[in-house]
Design a protein around this motif. Structure first.
Motif, PDB file in Angstrom:
ATOM      1  N   GLN A  18       0.836  -1.190   0.000  1.00 26.97           N
ATOM      2  CA  GLN A  18       0.000   0.000   0.000  1.00 26.97           C
ATOM      3  C   GLN A  18       0.872   1.241   0.000  1.00 26.97           C
ATOM      4  N   LYS A  19       0.275   2.314  -0.456  1.00 30.22           N
ATOM      5  CA  LYS A  19       0.963   3.602  -0.501  1.00 30.22           C
ATOM      6  C   LYS A  19      -0.008   4.641   0.031  1.00 30.22           C
ATOM      7  N   GLU A  20       0.338   5.268   1.154  1.00 31.52           N
ATOM      8  CA  GLU A  20      -0.519   6.279   1.775  1.00 31.52           C
ATOM      9  C   GLU A  20       0.156   7.633   1.720  1.00 31.52           C
ATOM     10  N   ILE A  21      -0.650   8.661   1.584  1.00 30.86           N
ATOM     11  CA  ILE A  21      -0.117  10.023   1.639  1.00 30.86           C
ATOM     12  C   ILE A  21       0.212  10.336   3.090  1.00 30.86           C
ATOM     13  N   ARG A  60       3.948   7.097   2.659  1.00 25.36           N
ATOM     14  CA  ARG A  60       4.317   5.970   3.518  1.00 25.36           C
ATOM     15  C   ARG A  60       4.002   4.698   2.737  1.00 25.36           C
ATOM     16  N   LEU A  61       5.022   3.852   2.567  1.00 24.23           N
ATOM     17  CA  LEU A  61       4.861   2.572   1.888  1.00 24.23           C
ATOM     18  C   LEU A  61       4.639   1.505   2.949  1.00 24.23           C
ATOM     19  N   ILE A  62       3.643   0.671   2.743  1.00 28.35           N
ATOM     20  CA  ILE A  62       3.289  -0.364   3.721  1.00 28.35           C
ATOM     21  C   ILE A  62       3.287  -1.716   3.014  1.00 28.35           C
ATOM     22  N   TYR A  63       4.013  -2.656   3.603  1.00 26.87           N
ATOM     23  CA  TYR A  63       4.073  -4.018   3.065  1.00 26.87           C
ATOM     24  C   TYR A  63       3.633  -4.961   4.170  1.00 26.87           C
ATOM     25  N   LEU A  93       5.649  -4.017   7.524  1.00 26.52           N
ATOM     26  CA  LEU A  93       6.810  -3.148   7.423  1.00 26.52           C
ATOM     27  C   LEU A  93       6.397  -1.835   6.778  1.00 26.52           C
ATOM     28  N   THR A  94       6.984  -0.734   7.221  1.00 26.47           N
ATOM     29  CA  THR A  94       6.685   0.574   6.623  1.00 26.47           C
ATOM     30  C   THR A  94       7.977   1.306   6.309  1.00 26.47           C
TER      31      THR A  94
END
Length: 161
Positions: A75-78, A91-94, A116-117
């Motif tokens: 995921q990719k969040e602002i 913020r990249l979320i795996y 993981l972020t």
């Protein structure tokens, strides 16, 4: 002089608890990993094959344990915006959810989630460079994820019959 320095260096390293990473000991002899041809499954297969005494089988029938993935998401969040309303950070979320079970359905490791972020700055004038950076960060996160899952599997307990 150099021998003394080498001896003192070794002594210092030994005193701080440093030791090389050895092979992991898993609580089973064989494991089946479905779809171990790409992504996280392939990374785990390579790590188990090269870093443990456990064999990875191509068929679930003969395996003492089975690794099952229920989720693998990116995921990719602002994270923040500029005063003009443009994105300045993401913020990249795996996230990976998995369990390790035996042939009878008992759990070596119950359903577990590892998340993981990573935070990254963003500049819309450098779109291609930032896309490449994002892919590099996700690849690095996948490598970290493999290590985290390996550590969790190494602490798994044999299911009680």
């Amino acid at each position: 002089m150099t021998r003394t320095f080498a001896f003192l260096s070794c002594l210092t390293l030994a005193a701080c608890g440093f030791h090389l990473r050895g092979t992991a000991t898993l609580p089973f002899e064989t494991i089946y990993i479905p779809n171990a041809t790409a992504g996280i499954a392939l990374g785990l297969k390579r790590n188990i094959t090269s870093g443990t005494g456990t064999r990875v089988l191509d068929d679930a029938k003969g395996a003492e344990a089975q690794l099952q993935f229920s989720e693998e998401s990116r995921q990719k969040e602002i994270l923040s915006l500029t005063s003009a309303g443009r994105v300045s950070e993401y913020r990249l979320i795996y996230r990976v959810r998995f369990r390790v079970s035996d042939a009878k359905g008992g759990d070596f490791l119950p359903l577990s989630t590892v998340t993981l972020t990573r935070d990254m700055t963003y500049d819309d004038t450098q779109v291609l460079a930032k896309e490449a950076e994002e892919q590099l960060l996700f690849r690095d996160m996948q490598s970290d994820m493999v290590q985290q899952i390996m550590r969790r599997i190494a602490t798994a307990q044999t299911p009680k019959s």
